[in-house]
Design a protein around this motif. Structure first.
Motif, mmCIF file in Angstrom:
data_model
loop_
_atom_site.group_PDB
_atom_site.id
_atom_site.type_symbol
_atom_site.label_atom_id
_atom_site.label_comp_id
_atom_site.label_asym_id
_atom_site.label_seq_id
_atom_site.Cartn_x
_atom_site.Cartn_y
_atom_site.Cartn_z
ATOM 1 N N ALA A 123 0.834 -1.200 0.000
ATOM 2 C CA ALA A 123 0.000 0.000 0.000
ATOM 3 C C ALA A 123 0.874 1.258 0.000
ATOM 4 N N ALA A 124 1.938 1.255 0.790
ATOM 5 C CA ALA A 124 2.839 2.413 0.830
ATOM 6 C C ALA A 124 3.511 2.616 -0.525
ATOM 7 N N ALA A 125 3.886 1.515 -1.177
ATOM 8 C CA ALA A 125 4.520 1.622 -2.497
ATOM 9 C C ALA A 125 3.547 2.211 -3.516
ATOM 10 N N PHE A 126 2.287 1.763 -3.483
ATOM 11 C CA PHE A 126 1.292 2.316 -4.399
ATOM 12 C C PHE A 126 1.044 3.794 -4.125
ATOM 13 N N LEU A 127 0.961 4.172 -2.873
ATOM 14 C CA LEU A 127 0.757 5.579 -2.536
ATOM 15 C C LEU A 127 1.940 6.434 -2.977
ATOM 16 N N LEU A 128 3.146 5.924 -2.791
ATOM 17 C CA LEU A 128 4.333 6.650 -3.233
ATOM 18 C C LEU A 128 4.345 6.800 -4.749
ATOM 19 N N GLN A 129 3.972 5.733 -5.452
ATOM 20 C CA GLN A 129 3.923 5.800 -6.911
ATOM 21 C C GLN A 129 2.863 6.799 -7.362
ATOM 22 N N ALA A 130 1.713 6.807 -6.705
ATOM 23 C CA ALA A 130 0.658 7.756 -7.057
ATOM 24 C C ALA A 130 1.127 9.186 -6.814
ATOM 25 N N LEU A 131 1.801 9.416 -5.705
ATOM 26 C CA LEU A 131 2.317 10.748 -5.392
ATOM 27 C C LEU A 131 3.342 11.190 -6.436
ATOM 28 N N MET A 132 4.261 10.311 -6.793
ATOM 29 C CA MET A 132 5.265 10.661 -7.793
ATOM 30 C C MET A 132 4.620 10.862 -9.168
ATOM 31 N N GLY A 133 3.586 10.066 -9.480
ATOM 32 C CA GLY A 133 2.846 10.263 -10.723
ATOM 33 C C GLY A 133 2.166 11.618 -10.769
ATOM 34 N N TYR A 134 1.652 12.047 -9.619
ATOM 35 C CA TYR A 134 1.030 13.368 -9.520
ATOM 36 C C TYR A 134 2.052 14.454 -9.851
ATOM 37 N N PHE A 135 3.268 14.345 -9.319
ATOM 38 C CA PHE A 135 4.299 15.334 -9.612
ATOM 39 C C PHE A 135 4.692 15.299 -11.081
ATOM 40 N N GLN A 136 4.684 14.120 -11.690
ATOM 41 C CA GLN A 136 5.015 14.025 -13.109
ATOM 42 C C GLN A 136 3.919 14.689 -13.951
ATOM 43 N N ILE A 137 2.673 14.514 -13.562
ATOM 44 C CA ILE A 137 1.567 15.151 -14.283
ATOM 45 C C ILE A 137 1.651 16.672 -14.134
ATOM 46 N N ARG A 138 2.018 17.134 -12.966
ATOM 47 C CA ARG A 138 2.209 18.574 -12.755
ATOM 48 C C ARG A 138 3.338 19.089 -13.640
ATOM 49 N N ASN A 139 4.408 18.311 -13.782
ATOM 50 C CA ASN A 139 5.508 18.703 -14.657
ATOM 51 C C ASN A 139 5.028 18.804 -16.099
ATOM 52 N N PHE A 140 4.206 17.855 -16.538
ATOM 53 C CA PHE A 140 3.642 17.904 -17.886
ATOM 54 C C PHE A 140 2.797 19.164 -18.057
ATOM 55 N N ALA A 141 1.917 19.434 -17.101
ATOM 56 C CA ALA A 141 1.035 20.598 -17.200
ATOM 57 C C ALA A 141 1.843 21.896 -17.260
ATOM 58 N N HIS A 142 2.883 21.979 -16.467
ATOM 59 C CA HIS A 142 3.737 23.175 -16.453
ATOM 60 C C HIS A 142 4.428 23.362 -17.808
ATOM 61 N N ASN A 143 5.010 22.296 -18.349
ATOM 62 C CA ASN A 143 5.696 22.384 -19.646
ATOM 63 C C ASN A 143 4.712 22.670 -20.772
ATOM 64 N N TYR A 144 3.544 22.033 -20.739
ATOM 65 C CA TYR A 144 2.529 22.278 -21.761
ATOM 66 C C TYR A 144 2.122 23.754 -21.747
ATOM 67 N N HIS A 145 1.902 24.285 -20.553
ATOM 68 C CA HIS A 145 1.498 25.689 -20.424
ATOM 69 C C HIS A 145 2.575 26.617 -20.994
ATOM 70 N N GLU A 146 3.836 26.338 -20.706
ATOM 71 C CA GLU A 146 4.926 27.166 -21.234
ATOM 72 C C GLU A 146 4.997 27.110 -22.755
ATOM 73 N N VAL A 147 4.871 25.924 -23.327
ATOM 74 C CA VAL A 147 4.933 25.781 -24.786
ATOM 75 C C VAL A 147 3.699 26.423 -25.420
ATOM 76 N N ARG A 148 2.552 26.294 -24.759
ATOM 77 C CA ARG A 148 1.293 26.834 -25.275
ATOM 78 C C ARG A 148 1.313 28.361 -25.352
#
Length: 169
Positions: free
Chosen positions: A11-36
């Motif tokens: 459960a801790a591993a899944f939560l950590l993966q979800a948290l890191m995935g959230y940060f990766q999605i935020r990184n995508f959104a930030h880069n998309y916004h800059e390019v846009r």
């Protein structure tokens, strides 16, 4: 007791993966916004399950010339976008149609660029389908991590009954 510790660890591993995935999605959104900010953006993807996947953002000016390219390649949630400045100022149609030019990119980058180019051609020829624009079925819970958690949660009762049957007999 070992099963409880294993369950907590999973459960801790899944939560950590979800948290890191959230940060990766935020990184995508930030880069998309800059390019846009510079104009339209083509998105090319090359998803892989057990090999290095990639995601490419191609910023276009009003004349469909490439302003910038950013790519994220990797296997893990630690992957981040980096800039590719090979084709700045070139026409996306010319780059996408030129075999020699495309071979300046790595294989995963090339597949990503060709996916974005296919989307560009479909857009220009009005061949985009409704599904290309339909985001009504897209939600955070459709991410692979949540489907994986759902499968694991459904398997818990069967696993527990199997474990307890062994201890009773």
């Amino acid at each position: 007791m070992n099963i409880l510790i294993l369950g907590i660890f999973v459960a801790a591993a899944f939560l950590l993966q979800a948290l890191m995935g959230y940060f990766q999605i935020r990184n995508f959104a930030h880069n998309y916004h800059e390019v846009r900010q510079g104009g339209r953006v083509l998105i090319g993807k090359n998803p892989r399950r057990f090999r290095q996947g990639s995601l490419m953002l191609i910023g276009l000016d009003p004349d469909d010339r490439i302003q910038e390219i950013r790519i994220m390649k990797g296997l893990t949630v630690f992957s981040r976008f980096r800039e590719v400045d090979r084709f700045d100022g070139e026409s996306v149609a010319e780059v996408g149609a030129d075999y020699a030019t495309l071979h300046k990119l790595s294989r995963t980058e090339r597949e990503c660029f060709l996916n974005a180019y296919r989307n560009y051609v479909n857009y220009k020829t009005n061949n985009l389908s409704f599904e290309d624009f339909d985001t009504s079925r897209v939600s955070m819970f459709s991410l692979p991590i949540f489907s994986e958690i759902s499968m694991k949660m459904k398997a818990i009762p069967q696993t527990l009954t199997h474990v307890f049957k062994k201890k009773i007999i």
